[in-house]
Design an enzyme around this catalytic site. Structure first.
Site, mmCIF file in Angstrom:
data_model
loop_
_atom_site.group_PDB
_atom_site.id
_atom_site.type_symbol
_atom_site.label_atom_id
_atom_site.label_comp_id
_atom_site.label_asym_id
_atom_site.label_seq_id
_atom_site.Cartn_x
_atom_site.Cartn_y
_atom_site.Cartn_z
ATOM 1 N N SER A 48 0.826 -1.204 0.000
ATOM 2 C CA SER A 48 0.000 0.000 0.000
ATOM 3 C C SER A 48 0.860 1.254 0.000
ATOM 4 O O SER A 48 0.431 2.307 -0.479
ATOM 5 C CB SER A 48 -0.909 0.011 1.233
ATOM 6 N N HIS A 90 5.347 -2.141 7.100
ATOM 7 C CA HIS A 90 5.826 -0.795 7.419
ATOM 8 C C HIS A 90 6.655 -0.767 8.701
ATOM 9 O O HIS A 90 7.551 0.065 8.846
ATOM 10 C CB HIS A 90 4.634 0.163 7.610
#
Length: 263
Positions: free
Chosen positions: A10, A185
């Site tokens: 993403s 992340h």
């Protein structure tokens, strides 16, 4: 001609997985695709996430003639892999939270999973816990704020360590000795997480396991006679700022492409 590896996320989290793959396959072309127009994925409803990911990945696989897809996003991997595998005739590799290795090494028998809200609440995650960590206490902490903090760090902005301290408070207050970073992340914030937890907790992610899986596919299906340095390209769905361009360049991505997505 050997097609590139397409690594998808993403946002910039998948760079933590790319790093492991690139270190194993430095001569292989890699295309890093990130859907920053819909970031963060952990907040999307399931159908929106599935439709958006599959449409974008399939289109880009065809455009670059990719040889393998790596879905370097835990939120997406828990949902989109079956549909991607139906639509593509190349290998598709996903990311699985490192629950199994965490349970194997924990001394206190208390482990944690730090992930996006979608990942911590899905049945897929509970099945992993039931299968591999049934003899452990597992503390689940869901946050999308850490995703945005990691994105901000990649844009060369100052990280607010106090905000990370608040997010990690439920973990710091326990006897957890092993913490699974269940979002790609989060390894980009490993230094800050270590600082808050005072390096008393082992941090685990899935980067090495994913790279090993990709390497096995490449070795089984392609001739490894390439001597050139791999070509690195990145595509994104929303304009990026100079700070993020600089971070991508640090990873070797200087060929950048804006991709239009359907609403």
């Amino acid at each position: 001609m050997v097609g590139p590896i397409l690594v998808f996320d993403s946002g910039i989290g998948g760079l933590s997985v790319f790093d492991h793959i690139h270190s194993q396959l430095p001569q292989h072309d890699i295309y890093y695709l990130f859907d920053n127009a819909r970031l963060p994925y952990g907040d999307l409803n399931e159908q929106e996430l599935i439709h958006g990911c599959v449409e974008l990945i399939v289109r880009q696989v065809k455009a670059i003639r990719a040889s393998i897809v790596v879905v370097a996003c835990n939120s997406a991997s828990t949902l989109v892999l079956p549909e991607l595998r139906k639509q593509l005739d190349i290998p598709v590799v996903g990311v699985v939270p490192a629950i199994k290795p965490a349970a194997l090494i924990s001394i206190t028998r208390h482990i944690g999973l730090l992930a996006t809200p979608g990942t911590v609440t899905r049945q897929y995650t509970q099945d992993l816990i039931d299968s591999f960590a049934s003899d452990c206490k597992v503390t689940l902490v869901g946050t999308s704020d850490l995703v945005l903090i990691a994105e901000s760090k990649a844009q060369r902005k100052t990280v607010d360590i106090n905000q990370i301290e608040k997010i990690l408070a439920p973990i710091k207050a326990t006897d957890i000795d092993t913490l699974v970073l269940g979002c790609t992340h989060f390894p980009l914030l490993q230094q800050e997480i270590d600082q808050v937890l005072q390096q008393k907790v082992m941090l685990l992610d899935s980067g090495d396991a994913v790279a090993a899986r990709v390497l096995s596919f490449i070795e089984a299906n392609e001739e490894q006679c390439i001597t050139k340095k791999g070509n690195l390209q990145a595509g994104f769905t929303k304009d990026i700022d100079l700070g993020l361009e600089m971070t991508l360049a640090d990873y070797g991505f200087t060929q950048l492409q804006r991709i239009t997505v359907a609403n």
